[in-house]
Scaffold this motif. Structure first.
Motif, PDB file in Angstrom:
ATOM      1  N   ALA A  67      31.414  40.322  46.822  1.00  0.00           N
ATOM      2  CA  ALA A  67      31.563  39.052  46.117  1.00  0.00           C
ATOM      3  C   ALA A  67      31.971  37.942  47.072  1.00  0.00           C
ATOM      4  CB  ALA A  67      32.609  39.187  45.006  1.00  0.00           C
ATOM      5  N   ASP A  68      31.323  36.803  46.914  1.00  0.00           N
ATOM      6  CA  ASP A  68      31.647  35.615  47.694  1.00  0.00           C
ATOM      7  C   ASP A  68      31.422  34.384  46.840  1.00  0.00           C
ATOM      8  OD1 ASP A  68      32.581  35.903  50.430  1.00  0.00           O
ATOM      9  OD2 ASP A  68      30.727  36.997  50.812  1.00  0.00           O
ATOM     10  N   LEU A  69      32.007  33.267  47.276  1.00  0.00           N
ATOM     11  CA  LEU A  69      31.776  32.011  46.581  1.00  0.00           C
ATOM     12  C   LEU A  69      30.364  31.498  46.813  1.00  0.00           C
ATOM     13  CD1 LEU A  69      34.926  32.241  46.705  1.00  0.00           C
ATOM     14  CD2 LEU A  69      34.986  29.747  46.751  1.00  0.00           C
ATOM     15  N   ALA A  70      29.831  31.781  48.004  1.00  0.00           N
ATOM     16  CA  ALA A  70      28.489  31.314  48.357  1.00  0.00           C
ATOM     17  C   ALA A  70      27.919  32.192  49.468  1.00  0.00           C
ATOM     18  CB  ALA A  70      28.530  29.857  48.813  1.00  0.00           C
ATOM     19  N   THR A  71      26.598  32.146  49.646  1.00  0.00           N
ATOM     20  CA  THR A  71      25.801  32.863  50.642  1.00  0.00           C
ATOM     21  C   THR A  71      25.684  34.350  50.307  1.00  0.00           C
ATOM     22  OG1 THR A  71      27.384  33.679  52.307  1.00  0.00           O
ATOM     23  CG2 THR A  71      26.748  31.328  52.415  1.00  0.00           C
ATOM     24  N   GLY A  82      21.944  51.074  54.977  1.00  0.00           N
ATOM     25  CA  GLY A  82      21.012  51.892  54.212  1.00  0.00           C
ATOM     26  C   GLY A  82      21.476  52.166  52.795  1.00  0.00           C
ATOM     27  N   ALA A  83      22.715  51.767  52.459  1.00  0.00           N
ATOM     28  CA  ALA A  83      23.251  51.983  51.120  1.00  0.00           C
ATOM     29  C   ALA A  83      22.762  50.896  50.170  1.00  0.00           C
ATOM     30  CB  ALA A  83      24.782  51.985  51.161  1.00  0.00           C
ATOM     31  N   PRO A  84      22.661  51.190  48.866  1.00  0.00           N
ATOM     32  CA  PRO A  84      22.335  50.155  47.884  1.00  0.00           C
ATOM     33  C   PRO A  84      23.449  49.101  47.875  1.00  0.00           C
ATOM     34  CG  PRO A  84      22.087  52.349  46.938  1.00  0.00           C
ATOM     35  CD  PRO A  84      22.792  52.524  48.245  1.00  0.00           C
ATOM     36  N   VAL A  85      23.076  47.846  47.940  1.00  0.00           N
ATOM     37  CA  VAL A  85      24.059  46.759  48.024  1.00  0.00           C
ATOM     38  C   VAL A  85      23.666  45.640  47.068  1.00  0.00           C
ATOM     39  CG1 VAL A  85      25.093  45.001  49.507  1.00  0.00           C
ATOM     40  CG2 VAL A  85      24.596  47.271  50.433  1.00  0.00           C
ATOM     41  N   LYS A  86      24.652  45.044  46.434  1.00  0.00           N
ATOM     42  CA  LYS A  86      24.406  43.896  45.561  1.00  0.00           C
ATOM     43  C   LYS A  86      25.390  42.787  45.894  1.00  0.00           C
ATOM     44  CE  LYS A  86      23.622  42.444  40.822  1.00  0.00           C
ATOM     45  NZ  LYS A  86      23.464  42.869  39.403  1.00  0.00           N
ATOM     46  N   GLN A  87      24.887  41.564  45.999  1.00  0.00           N
ATOM     47  CA  GLN A  87      25.721  40.386  46.240  1.00  0.00           C
ATOM     48  C   GLN A  87      26.029  39.705  44.913  1.00  0.00           C
ATOM     49  OE1 GLN A  87      26.664  38.783  49.543  1.00  0.00           O
ATOM     50  NE2 GLN A  87      28.123  38.001  48.047  1.00  0.00           N
ATOM     51  N   VAL A  88      27.281  39.355  44.713  1.00  0.00           N
ATOM     52  CA  VAL A  88      27.692  38.589  43.539  1.00  0.00           C
ATOM     53  C   VAL A  88      28.241  37.250  44.018  1.00  0.00           C
ATOM     54  CG1 VAL A  88      29.325  38.438  41.623  1.00  0.00           C
ATOM     55  CG2 VAL A  88      28.231  40.618  42.153  1.00  0.00           C
ATOM     56  N   LEU A  89      27.680  36.173  43.514  1.00  0.00           N
ATOM     57  CA  LEU A  89      28.186  34.834  43.812  1.00  0.00           C
ATOM     58  C   LEU A  89      29.032  34.373  42.636  1.00  0.00           C
ATOM     59  CD1 LEU A  89      24.991  33.209  45.392  1.00  0.00           C
ATOM     60  CD2 LEU A  89      26.879  34.404  46.514  1.00  0.00           C
ATOM     61  N   THR A  90      30.278  34.014  42.913  1.00  0.00           N
ATOM     62  CA  THR A  90      31.230  33.729  41.840  1.00  0.00           C
ATOM     63  C   THR A  90      31.248  32.266  41.415  1.00  0.00           C
ATOM     64  OG1 THR A  90      33.057  33.317  43.381  1.00  0.00           O
ATOM     65  CG2 THR A  90      32.712  35.597  42.644  1.00  0.00           C
ATOM     66  N   ASP A  91      30.420  31.434  42.040  1.00  0.00           N
ATOM     67  CA  ASP A  91      30.368  30.013  41.675  1.00  0.00           C
ATOM     68  C   ASP A  91      31.739  29.338  41.747  1.00  0.00           C
ATOM     69  OD1 ASP A  91      27.594  30.032  41.197  1.00  0.00           O
ATOM     70  OD2 ASP A  91      27.909  30.830  39.177  1.00  0.00           O
ATOM     71  N   GLY A  92      32.504  29.685  42.757  1.00  0.00           N
ATOM     72  CA  GLY A  92      33.793  29.043  42.986  1.00  0.00           C
ATOM     73  C   GLY A  92      34.994  29.812  42.478  1.00  0.00           C
ATOM     74  N   LEU A  93      34.786  30.811  41.622  1.00  0.00           N
ATOM     75  CA  LEU A  93      35.915  31.599  41.129  1.00  0.00           C
ATOM     76  C   LEU A  93      36.471  32.432  42.271  1.00  0.00           C
ATOM     77  CD1 LEU A  93      37.426  32.146  38.443  1.00  0.00           C
ATOM     78  CD2 LEU A  93      36.013  34.182  38.185  1.00  0.00           C
ATOM     79  N   CYS A  94      37.801  32.480  42.381  1.00  0.00           N
ATOM     80  CA  CYS A  94      38.426  33.061  43.563  1.00  0.00           C
ATOM     81  C   CYS A  94      38.636  34.571  43.490  1.00  0.00           C
ATOM     82  CB  CYS A  94      39.770  32.382  43.812  1.00  0.00           C
ATOM     83  SG  CYS A  94      40.951  32.626  42.462  1.00  0.00           S
ATOM     84  N   HIS A  95      38.112  35.210  42.439  1.00  0.00           N
ATOM     85  CA  HIS A  95      38.314  36.651  42.316  1.00  0.00           C
ATOM     86  C   HIS A  95      37.262  37.236  41.392  1.00  0.00           C
ATOM     87  CE1 HIS A  95      40.345  34.728  38.933  1.00  0.00           C
ATOM     88  NE2 HIS A  95      40.012  35.810  38.250  1.00  0.00           N
TER      89      HIS A  95
END
Length: 263
Positions: A67-71, A82-95
């Motif tokens: 999880a990140d705010l952006a990118t 090689g592991a399955p990975v998913k990015q979550v963008l929190t749109d500014g939420l800090c957690h």
């Protein structure tokens, strides 16, 4: 002021209930969640990439959600393992919160996943109070951050099941005082294990995977004193999770406002 505190308590209580359901559901599916917390720049992503790669070599089915705010930079790096990975963008939420995590897992998490590593948003304040349904909470701190970090962020370090020190290959160059750091960790979380790592040299790589597998197999997990002493602020589950439904005195009193965002 009372209304603000009540709202914060309600938000955290709702999150804890959601986390309990998520933990039960994932456990039934054979998946154990590991929640990783640290400041930005701690080397968390680099260490996690090495641990995911090691899991692949050992045939352990793992996945990672970051999880990140952006990118999507961290997801790109972790995917090299090689592991399955998913990015979550929190749109500014800090957690991250439990319902957010559960929603992002739907339709994505591979059915055979043994371990799910969650790389939380990089900060040690807001994420500290949110249970994500994890069975193992790990806090990381690099040798460049200062030995007093555990005292500055007592809730984060005080509720950890394991503490990892990163970038130890440059400890001498930055004058890192290992004894002082260990003493400060012990002060806020007596008995918690502190392990040294370096993703660059490979020292300590495997520590995180070994602890995660032990937790998945039902082995003993450290119970933080803070989780026990704060139990009256929120329920404690079988893992000792209460996740501090109040701030330590030296942490920002508004940090868990549900609308709080980092710039």
């Amino acid at each position: 002021m009372c209304r603000s505190v009540d709202l914060r308590t309600q938000v955290l209580a709702k999150n804890d209930a959601t986390a309990e359901r998520l933990r039960a559901r994932l456990t039934e599916c054979g998946t154990t969640v590991v929640n990783l917390l640290s400041s930005p720049g701690s080397g968390k992503t680099e260490l996690l990439e090495a641990e995911l790669a090691l899991a692949g070599e050992r045939g352990v089915p793992v996945a990672a959600l970051t999880a990140d705010l952006a990118t999507e930079n961290d997801a790109t790096r972790l995917a090299r393992s090689g592991a399955p990975v998913k990015q979550v963008l929190t749109d500014g939420l800090c957690h991250l919160e439990a319902d957010m995590l559960g929603g992002h897992l739907e339709g994505w998490l591979p059915a055979d996943t043994r371990l799910l590593f969650v790389e939380n948003v990089g900060n040690l304040v807001c994420p500290a109070s949110y249970d994500l349904g994890e069975s193992l909470r790990v806090v990381l701190a690099s040798v460049t951050e200062g030995e007093d970090k555990p005292l500055k962020y007592p809730t984060a370090f005080g509720l950890a099941h394991l503490v990892l020190v990163t970038k130890t290959d440059i400890a001498g160059a930055v004058g890192f005082d290992e004894a002082a750091f260990r003493a400060h960790v012990e002060r806020v979380n007596p008995g918690v294990e502190v392990r040294l790592t370096s993703a660059r040299t490979g020292s300590g790589i495997g520590t995180l995977l070994e602890h995660a597998l032990a937790a998945a197999e039902g082995g003993p997990v450290h119970t933080p004193v803070m989780a026990r002493t704060r139990a009256h602020h929120g329920h404690a589950d079988e893992h000792g999770h209460t996740h501090g439904h109040e701030h330590a005195d030296d942490e920002a009193p508004r940090a868990h406002d549900h609308a709080h965002q980092h710039a």
